[in-house]
Design an enzyme around this catalytic site. Structure first.
Site, short mmCIF file in Angstrom:
data_model
loop_
_atom_site.label_atom_id
_atom_site.label_comp_id
_atom_site.label_asym_id
_atom_site.label_seq_id
_atom_site.Cartn_x
_atom_site.Cartn_y
_atom_site.Cartn_z
N GLY A 91 -1.03 -4.57 3.34
CA GLY A 91 -2.09 -5.17 2.55
C GLY A 91 -3.47 -4.56 2.69
N GLY A 92 -3.63 -3.54 3.52
CA GLY A 92 -4.95 -2.95 3.70
C GLY A 92 -5.52 -2.35 2.43
CE LYS A 93 -2.80 3.41 1.20
NZ LYS A 93 -2.09 3.04 2.45
NE ARG B 27 7.11 -3.31 3.87
CZ ARG B 27 6.26 -2.59 4.59
NH1 ARG B 27 6.42 -2.49 5.91
NH2 ARG B 27 5.23 -1.98 4.01
CG ASP C 11 13.98 -3.03 -7.60
OD1 ASP C 11 13.24 -2.07 -7.30
OD2 ASP C 11 15.21 -2.90 -7.79
CG ASP D 160 0.90 3.40 0.46
OD1 ASP D 160 0.93 4.62 0.69
OD2 ASP D 160 0.72 2.54 1.35
CB CYS E 169 2.23 7.78 5.98
SG CYS E 169 3.59 6.62 6.18
#
Length: 232
Positions: free
Chosen positions: A38-40, A63, A88, A106, A159
């Protein structure tokens, strides 16, 4: 903070670059397709006015609970321009075509940043595993493009440093759209951005985007980003 919300979110500094590339405006309609933790999402919500809106999507229940907790801790209660979904991600293009002007993918990836840590077991990463992730990632980006409005933007990020999951995914997407006759293009970052971000990160251009190389000392990266624009 006086309103009971947490005042800051601990985030890999490089993780803000995809948000910057997404170019969210006050009135944007945004889909954060793979939103947890949830940071972005929190970062993008700071760019939106009440006229804009954001769908924070996370298909995995565990999640999604983490995502919901972060939103409750950082975003005021009663704010109506954010919605949490559990869909989905590969289905958005078919079920919600032409619905968003900004989409962040992401994507889940092989997260080989763990190679930097002591005690890493090399058998936890494999070429086969990376190639399998790339198949899912391709479907997510294709779905995002199907759900994008004309002149909208999809930003894809991972990442990992795996070429299968980074430029390889974007190359596959471009080939699919080339055969389909749609006008999709890569929006490359400028030399000025490279110079500015290069003061903080070890950043390199790739064929279809850029990558922030990992730093053990500063605890950021790797972070790959590519921006796709769908022209009318």
């Amino acid at each position: 903070m006086p309103n009971g919300l947490l005042g800051y979110y601990l985030l890999d500094a490089a993780s803000l670059l995809p948000v910057i590339c997404l170019d969210v405006g006050p009135d944007s309609t945004v889909l954060d397709m793979c939103a947890s933790p949830g940071g972005k999402t929190v970062a993008m919500m700071q760019l939106l006015s009440e006229r804009g809106g954001l769908v924070a999507n996370e298909p995995t229940q565990s999640r999604r609970r983490k995502l919901r907790k972060v939103i409750q801790e950082y975003i005021p209660k009663g704010q109506t321009n954010i919605t949490i979904r559990g869909m989905d991600g590969t289905k958005f293009g078919g079920l919600e075509p032409c619905s968003y002007d900004r989409i962040l993918v992401d994507a889940p990836c092989s997260t080989d940043r763990h190679c930097l840590r002591s005690g890493f077991q090399t058998d936890s990463w494999s070429e086969k595993k990376s190639q399998k992730f790339s198949q899912l990632q391709n479907k997510l980006v294709m779905s995002a493009l199907g759900s994008l409005t004309s002149d909208g933007r999809v930003v894809y990020s991972t990442c990992t440093m795996s070429p299968y999951e980074n430029d390889g995914v974007i190359q596959g997407v471009l080939e699919n759209f080339r055969h389909g006759g749609k006008n999709i293009s890569i929006e490359r970052i400028s030399e000025e951005q490279i110079a500015a971000w290069g003061e903080m990160f070890d950043i390199r251009r790739t064929e279809h985007g850029f990558i922030v190389l990992p730093s053990v000392e500063k605890n950021w990266g790797p972070l790959y980003t590519s921006s796709l624009v769908l022209k009318s």
